[in-house]
Motif scaffolding. Structure first.
Motif, PDB file in Angstrom:
ATOM      1  N   CYS A  26      27.511  49.757  45.753  1.00  0.00           N
ATOM      2  CA  CYS A  26      28.683  50.623  45.865  1.00  0.00           C
ATOM      3  C   CYS A  26      28.556  51.773  44.862  1.00  0.00           C
ATOM      4  CB  CYS A  26      29.932  49.796  45.575  1.00  0.00           C
ATOM      5  SG  CYS A  26      31.436  50.767  45.429  1.00  0.00           S
ATOM      6  N   CYS A  28      30.828  53.486  43.634  1.00  0.00           N
ATOM      7  CA  CYS A  28      31.967  53.498  42.713  1.00  0.00           C
ATOM      8  C   CYS A  28      31.810  52.440  41.622  1.00  0.00           C
ATOM      9  CB  CYS A  28      33.245  53.296  43.511  1.00  0.00           C
ATOM     10  SG  CYS A  28      34.752  53.472  42.559  1.00  0.00           S
ATOM     11  N   CYS A  29      31.536  51.195  41.978  1.00  0.00           N
ATOM     12  CA  CYS A  29      31.485  50.117  40.979  1.00  0.00           C
ATOM     13  C   CYS A  29      30.067  49.682  40.651  1.00  0.00           C
ATOM     14  CB  CYS A  29      32.316  48.917  41.440  1.00  0.00           C
ATOM     15  SG  CYS A  29      31.676  48.099  42.918  1.00  0.00           S
ATOM     16  N   CYS A  51      32.587  50.115  48.449  1.00  0.00           N
ATOM     17  CA  CYS A  51      32.981  48.762  48.841  1.00  0.00           C
ATOM     18  C   CYS A  51      34.501  48.685  49.030  1.00  0.00           C
ATOM     19  CB  CYS A  51      32.481  47.739  47.822  1.00  0.00           C
ATOM     20  SG  CYS A  51      33.440  47.640  46.302  1.00  0.00           S
ATOM     21  N   CYS A  54      36.765  48.382  45.882  1.00  0.00           N
ATOM     22  CA  CYS A  54      37.078  49.599  45.114  1.00  0.00           C
ATOM     23  C   CYS A  54      38.209  50.393  45.764  1.00  0.00           C
ATOM     24  CB  CYS A  54      35.845  50.481  44.962  1.00  0.00           C
ATOM     25  SG  CYS A  54      34.717  49.884  43.683  1.00  0.00           S
TER      26      CYS A  54
HETATM   27 ZN   LIG Z   1      32.826  49.119  44.667  1.00  0.00          ZN
END
Ligand SMILES: [Zn+2]
Ligand SMILES: [Zn+2]
Length: 142
Positions: A26, A28-29, A51, A54
């Motif tokens: 992902c 983001c994370c 994902c 998130c």
């Molecule tokens: Zn994520």
């Protein structure tokens, strides 16, 4: 079988074709969650892999200033409804998206945004009130 976080305003993201399986991390994370969101993200940065967790926990909304809908709250007569910013955020920023042809009206009943249940092809979006259980059809014409 894909396991997803719960989205209070979108009942079945798998039926909505909002996700697919992936080996990618992902954006983001940084985690490999095995699944990515494949719908629209309305934000400047376009994360390639995002994902559902998130989205659900607000990380994507905060990191990218993202929303996942081109939508406004509406009442039974499709008139606009004013709801507080935190409600906008919960629905449009922390709910996984589903495909629509047009900017949509998101049905509000009993003072709360309803839950999106499913699409009845070709044009009907079915929403259900989270308080009284009433259902409403919102048209989304192509
Ligand atoms: Zn994520
Ligand atoms: Zn209601």
């Amino acid at each position: 079988m894909i396991d997803l976080p719960l989205f209070p305003y979108h009942r079945d993201p798998i039926a909505s074709d909002s996700v697919r399986e992936t080996d990618a991390r992902c954006d983001c994370c940084g985690e490999k969650r095995g699944v990515t969101y494949i719908g629209n993200a309305y934000c400047l940065a376009q994360p390639e892999t995002l994902c559902p967790w998130c989205i659900a926990n607000g990380n994507a909304e905060n990191k990218y200033d993202a929303s996942f809908f081109d939508a406004d709250f509406v009442d039974d007569d499709m008139n606009p409804v004013d709801l507080p910013p935190e409600v906008h955020s919960a629905v449009f920023g922390r709910t996984i998206g589903f495909a629509t042809f047009n900017p949509i009206g998101w049905w509000v009943h009993c003072g709360e945004p309803a839950e999106y249940i499913r699409r009845d092809e070709p044009y009907d979006m079915i929403f259900e009130c989270r308080k009284c259980g009433k259902q409403q059809t919102i048209m989304d014409l192509d």
